[in-house]
Design a protein around this motif. Structure first.
Motif, PDB file in Angstrom:
ATOM      1  N   ASP A 251     -18.581  29.196 -17.219  1.00  0.00           N
ATOM      2  CA  ASP A 251     -17.592  29.939 -17.990  1.00  0.00           C
ATOM      3  C   ASP A 251     -17.501  31.359 -17.441  1.00  0.00           C
ATOM      4  N   LEU A 252     -16.290  31.807 -17.174  1.00  0.00           N
ATOM      5  CA  LEU A 252     -16.051  33.176 -16.723  1.00  0.00           C
ATOM      6  C   LEU A 252     -15.037  33.829 -17.644  1.00  0.00           C
ATOM      7  N   TYR A 253     -15.258  35.089 -17.905  1.00  0.00           N
ATOM      8  CA  TYR A 253     -14.302  35.832 -18.721  1.00  0.00           C
ATOM      9  C   TYR A 253     -13.900  37.060 -17.924  1.00  0.00           C
ATOM     10  N   LEU A 254     -12.615  37.175 -17.636  1.00  0.00           N
ATOM     11  CA  LEU A 254     -12.087  38.320 -16.907  1.00  0.00           C
ATOM     12  C   LEU A 254     -11.433  39.272 -17.895  1.00  0.00           C
ATOM     13  N   CYS A 255     -11.754  40.536 -17.743  1.00  0.00           N
ATOM     14  CA  CYS A 255     -11.145  41.523 -18.639  1.00  0.00           C
ATOM     15  C   CYS A 255     -10.974  42.834 -17.891  1.00  0.00           C
ATOM     16  N   PRO A 256     -10.039  43.648 -18.361  1.00  0.00           N
ATOM     17  CA  PRO A 256      -9.878  44.973 -17.751  1.00  0.00           C
ATOM     18  C   PRO A 256     -11.071  45.861 -18.080  1.00  0.00           C
ATOM     19  N   THR A 257     -11.268  46.867 -17.262  1.00  0.00           N
ATOM     20  CA  THR A 257     -12.380  47.788 -17.465  1.00  0.00           C
ATOM     21  C   THR A 257     -12.380  48.384 -18.863  1.00  0.00           C
ATOM     22  N   SER A 258     -11.206  48.619 -19.411  1.00  0.00           N
ATOM     23  CA  SER A 258     -11.111  49.225 -20.740  1.00  0.00           C
ATOM     24  C   SER A 258     -11.691  48.331 -21.834  1.00  0.00           C
ATOM     25  N   ALA A 259     -11.854  47.034 -21.583  1.00  0.00           N
ATOM     26  CA  ALA A 259     -12.373  46.111 -22.593  1.00  0.00           C
ATOM     27  C   ALA A 259     -13.845  45.779 -22.410  1.00  0.00           C
ATOM     28  N   VAL A 260     -14.470  46.249 -21.323  1.00  0.00           N
ATOM     29  CA  VAL A 260     -15.851  45.873 -21.026  1.00  0.00           C
ATOM     30  C   VAL A 260     -16.818  46.366 -22.097  1.00  0.00           C
ATOM     31  N   GLY A 261     -16.668  47.599 -22.562  1.00  0.00           N
ATOM     32  CA  GLY A 261     -17.586  48.146 -23.573  1.00  0.00           C
ATOM     33  C   GLY A 261     -17.600  47.330 -24.850  1.00  0.00           C
ATOM     34  N   ALA A 262     -16.418  47.025 -25.363  1.00  0.00           N
ATOM     35  CA  ALA A 262     -16.329  46.229 -26.594  1.00  0.00           C
ATOM     36  C   ALA A 262     -16.865  44.820 -26.375  1.00  0.00           C
ATOM     37  N   LEU A 263     -16.606  44.256 -25.205  1.00  0.00           N
ATOM     38  CA  LEU A 263     -17.094  42.915 -24.889  1.00  0.00           C
ATOM     39  C   LEU A 263     -18.615  42.894 -24.853  1.00  0.00           C
ATOM     40  N   ARG A 264     -19.204  43.912 -24.261  1.00  0.00           N
ATOM     41  CA  ARG A 264     -20.677  43.992 -24.203  1.00  0.00           C
ATOM     42  C   ARG A 264     -21.293  44.107 -25.588  1.00  0.00           C
ATOM     43  N   ARG A 265     -20.667  44.845 -26.479  1.00  0.00           N
ATOM     44  CA  ARG A 265     -21.203  44.978 -27.837  1.00  0.00           C
ATOM     45  C   ARG A 265     -21.058  43.678 -28.623  1.00  0.00           C
ATOM     46  N   ARG A 266     -20.032  42.912 -28.307  1.00  0.00           N
ATOM     47  CA  ARG A 266     -19.744  41.711 -29.095  1.00  0.00           C
ATOM     48  C   ARG A 266     -20.578  40.513 -28.681  1.00  0.00           C
ATOM     49  N   ILE A 267     -20.673  40.236 -27.377  1.00  0.00           N
ATOM     50  CA  ILE A 267     -21.333  38.990 -26.966  1.00  0.00           C
ATOM     51  C   ILE A 267     -22.441  39.169 -25.940  1.00  0.00           C
ATOM     52  N   VAL A 268     -22.727  40.363 -25.480  1.00  0.00           N
ATOM     53  CA  VAL A 268     -23.759  40.647 -24.489  1.00  0.00           C
ATOM     54  C   VAL A 268     -23.598  39.742 -23.257  1.00  0.00           C
ATOM     55  N   PRO A 269     -22.475  39.902 -22.543  1.00  0.00           N
ATOM     56  CA  PRO A 269     -22.248  39.055 -21.368  1.00  0.00           C
ATOM     57  C   PRO A 269     -23.049  39.537 -20.167  1.00  0.00           C
ATOM     58  N   ARG A 270     -23.120  38.706 -19.170  1.00  0.00           N
ATOM     59  CA  ARG A 270     -23.724  39.081 -17.894  1.00  0.00           C
ATOM     60  C   ARG A 270     -22.586  39.541 -16.993  1.00  0.00           C
ATOM     61  N   LEU A 271     -22.607  40.792 -16.604  1.00  0.00           N
ATOM     62  CA  LEU A 271     -21.558  41.350 -15.775  1.00  0.00           C
ATOM     63  C   LEU A 271     -21.784  40.909 -14.341  1.00  0.00           C
ATOM     64  N   LEU A 272     -20.803  40.206 -13.762  1.00  0.00           N
ATOM     65  CA  LEU A 272     -20.926  39.719 -12.395  1.00  0.00           C
ATOM     66  C   LEU A 272     -20.321  40.680 -11.387  1.00  0.00           C
ATOM     67  N   TRP A 273     -19.211  41.321 -11.760  1.00  0.00           N
ATOM     68  CA  TRP A 273     -18.547  42.235 -10.828  1.00  0.00           C
ATOM     69  C   TRP A 273     -17.693  43.203 -11.608  1.00  0.00           C
ATOM     70  N   GLN A 274     -17.690  44.428 -11.147  1.00  0.00           N
ATOM     71  CA  GLN A 274     -16.838  45.441 -11.744  1.00  0.00           C
ATOM     72  C   GLN A 274     -16.216  46.228 -10.596  1.00  0.00           C
ATOM     73  N   GLY A 275     -14.907  46.367 -10.653  1.00  0.00           N
ATOM     74  CA  GLY A 275     -14.167  47.006  -9.569  1.00  0.00           C
ATOM     75  C   GLY A 275     -14.511  48.470  -9.399  1.00  0.00           C
ATOM     76  N   PRO A 276     -14.115  49.023  -8.244  1.00  0.00           N
ATOM     77  CA  PRO A 276     -14.369  50.445  -7.986  1.00  0.00           C
ATOM     78  C   PRO A 276     -13.631  51.321  -8.992  1.00  0.00           C
ATOM     79  N   GLY A 277     -14.222  52.456  -9.305  1.00  0.00           N
ATOM     80  CA  GLY A 277     -13.603  53.378 -10.252  1.00  0.00           C
ATOM     81  C   GLY A 277     -13.669  52.880 -11.677  1.00  0.00           C
TER      82      GLY A 277
END
Length: 153
Positions: free
Chosen positions: A46-72
């Protein structure tokens, strides 16, 4: 998102295109399921793609494993980038299904059903069986009358 299937195929050897996960809730992005061959079985990724602006809320909600985050990623995206991201996510959810997508969905649901039965989760398996039967119905409808006004999307 457009390059996800090519990336997953070349990096981990998926056999089929991804299935747009319709079970996962909306957390500001899009979920995808891939089936990977391993030791004579199909594993589910299972992969979940989201914009950088949604990463913080996603981490608080489900504690995902971050595989890649774009530059900047630490910079807040401008309004134009956020607008284009929202349009791309909307386009992904509104893409009409075809027989190929439905067959991939059937295979993913079958793999999920087997996993639930092996883990003794009969009630979840019952729901997945219902989804699998509905998918088989949609394959038949789409194959025989692809442009019917009664077609469920």
């Amino acid at each position: 998102m457009r390059n996800l299937d090519a990336l997953m195929s070349s990096v981990v050897g998926t056999l089929l295109p991804s299935w747009r996960d319709t079970i996962v809730g909306n957390m500001g992005g899009a979920g995808f399921v891939h089936l990977l061959p391993h030791d004579g079985h199909l594993l589910q990724r299972d992969l979940y793609l989201c914009p950088t602006s949604a990463v913080g809320a996603l981490r608080r909600r489900i504690v995902p494993r971050l595989l890649w985050q774009g530059p900047g990623a630490d910079d807040l995206a401008g309004a134009d980038v956020q607008r284009r991201t929202a349009q791309e996510l909307a386009r992904a959810t509104q893409t009409p299904v075809d027989c190929g997508h439905l067959l991939v969905q059937a295979m993913v649901l079958h793999a999920m059903l087997r996993k639930c039965l092996a883990r003794g989760r009969q009630y979840i398996a019952y729901g997945l069986l219902h989804d699998l039967n509905a998918t088989c119905r949609d394959v038949i409808r789409t194959a025989l009358v692809p442009h019917s006004r009664h077609q469920a999307n």
